[in-house]
Scaffold this motif. Structure first.
Motif, PDB file in Angstrom:
ATOM      1  N   SER A  78       0.572   5.759   3.996  1.00  0.00           N
ATOM      2  CA  SER A  78       0.784   4.400   4.486  1.00  0.00           C
ATOM      3  C   SER A  78       1.804   4.360   5.620  1.00  0.00           C
ATOM      4  N   THR A  88       1.269   4.664  -0.509  1.00  0.00           N
ATOM      5  CA  THR A  88       0.669   5.983  -0.614  1.00  0.00           C
ATOM      6  C   THR A  88       1.390   6.924   0.350  1.00  0.00           C
ATOM      7  N   TRP A  93       0.854  -1.181   0.000  1.00  0.00           N
ATOM      8  CA  TRP A  93       0.000   0.000   0.000  1.00  0.00           C
ATOM      9  C   TRP A  93       0.890   1.231   0.000  1.00  0.00           C
TER      10      TRP A  93
END
Length: 399
Positions: free
Chosen positions: A168, A165, A163
């Motif tokens: 995260s 981003t 994940w």
């Protein structure tokens, strides 16, 4: 025990020492923020013992949690703990100025030179592989000694790898803090882990007020006036204050602020990004290049001040409250969880983007292994490893 400044040493002598050490790091620290933490650990902790391992790990965890350039904030924090606010300023200047000067010169003289695919840059990426691997091994041994913290590190690795981003890492740090609080809330802090910061709480509160005040005031001034310098300062300041995850994460924000607005062409932006990869020091100094493209050397200095100012205000605003929190048994447990998560985040960053952008062929892996051995087993100075990496990358590109 951390090695503190003794009163008889004198402030000037201490500041000069900080400048020399941080300046050498500024000239030799290639490879991005994760690699920088490895260089810092080797120079400040292993060699000079300016701080003990646990305090350094806690400082890294704090700076990972805060927005802004984590490695620069760690460097500023080291300088502050060594010689107060002047030490933080000197440490920042020593580590940052080499890349600032280099990138302003790139903007003024070498703007059209394509360096993004040069063999020596690829060699520096392989140096980063060796440095980060060394840092991870050392930190993992100390920060994940039991199965519970190994499990937290593994969870952080999986989540931040799958994940990817801007949120995260922050989300994982918050989750690991909760897990650490629940698992290690009865853990008692060691008596010798106390560390004090030569920053008054009143100054810290003022810095935090200034940080949020500028975030609110600059956009208003930008809309009320047509002064270009205010608009540029606002764009760089917000980019530096609102980004989590280090230098690479700030690039999309800068592209949206300056390329989409037409202030910098896409070609100039990409050329500067290639140049930023070629110089040591923090990737946030890419702002120096963009500022110089827009407004010459003065614009480069303004952009540098604007994008790093939030980092200064954050680290000065949080350090005085940090020691009391981390010595609280429950807060200490939360920090133990966060420190374990940092190991997982480092391993995740080691794979993506460091490994995936560097190890492209068997020759790359072989050469990275040689560089790792030079650094870890033969204990050669980092500048020799960096030079060897640059020369070896050039040779590999010619084969």
């Amino acid at each position: 025990m951390d090695k503190r400044v003794q009163p008889e040493q004198g402030l000037f002598k201490t500041l000069l020492e900080i400048l020399m050490v941080s300046g050498r790091l500024g000239f030799t620290s290639f490879g991005g923020p994760i690699a920088h933490l490895g260089y810092f650990h080797d120079e400040y902790i292993r060699k000079r013992k300016w701080m003990d391992e646990k305090n350094y790990a806690d400082l890294v965890a704090l700076c990972q949690f805060l927005p802004g350039p984590a490695s620069s904030q760690v460097g500023i924090g080291m300088g502050i703990m060594r010689a107060g606010v002047p030490g933080g300023i000197v440490s920042f200047l020593g580590f940052t100025l080499p890349s600032v000067v280099a990138l302003i010169l790139f903007a003024l003289i070498l703007q059209g030179l394509d360096v993004s695919n040069a063999g020596w840059i690829h060699g520096l990426k392989l140096v980063a592989v060796a440095v980060v691997a060394h840092a991870i091994i050392g930190m993992a041994q100390k920060l994940t000694p039991d199965l519970k913290r190994k499990a937290i590190a593994l969870l952080a690795l999986v989540i931040t790898l799958l994940w990817q981003t801007a949120f995260s890492q922050v989300g994982m740090i918050l989750l690991s803090a909760i897990l650490g609080f629940l698992i290690y809330s009865r853990h008692e802090a060691e008596a010798d882990s106390r560390i004090s910061f030569p920053v008054k709480r009143s100054l810290a509160a003022l810095c935090l007020a200034l940080l949020f005040g500028l975030l609110l005031l600059l956009p208003v001034l930008r809309e009320m006036t047509s002064i270009r310098w205010i608009a540029v300062f606002d764009s760089f300041y917000r980019s530096g204050a609102l980004v989590f995850g280090g230098g690479h994460v700030v690039l999309p924000l800068l592209e949206r602020e300056f390329v989409a607005s037409g202030w910098v062409s896409k070609e100039a932006f990409l050329a500067g990004y290639g140049a930023a990869q070629a110089v040591p020091g923090p990737l946030f100094t890419f702002a120096s290049y963009l500022g110089a493209v827009m407004n010459g050397w003065a614009g480069g200095l303004l952009a540098t001040a604007a994008i790093f100012l939030p980092a200064f205000l954050l680290i000065l605003g949080t350090l005085p409250f940090w020691d009391g929190l981390r010595r609280n048994p429950k807060a200490k447990g939360a920090l133990m969880g966060v420190n374990a998560a940092v190991v997982g985040i480092l391993i995740s960053a080691f794979y993506q983007p460091i490994w995936t952008s560097s190890i492209l062929a068997p020759a790359d892996f072989a050469f990275a292994s040689i560089l790792f051995s030079m650094l870890v087993y033969w204990k050669l100075p980092p500048w020799i490893v960096v030079l060897t990496g640059a020369l070896g990358g050039t040779v590999i590109a010619l084969i």
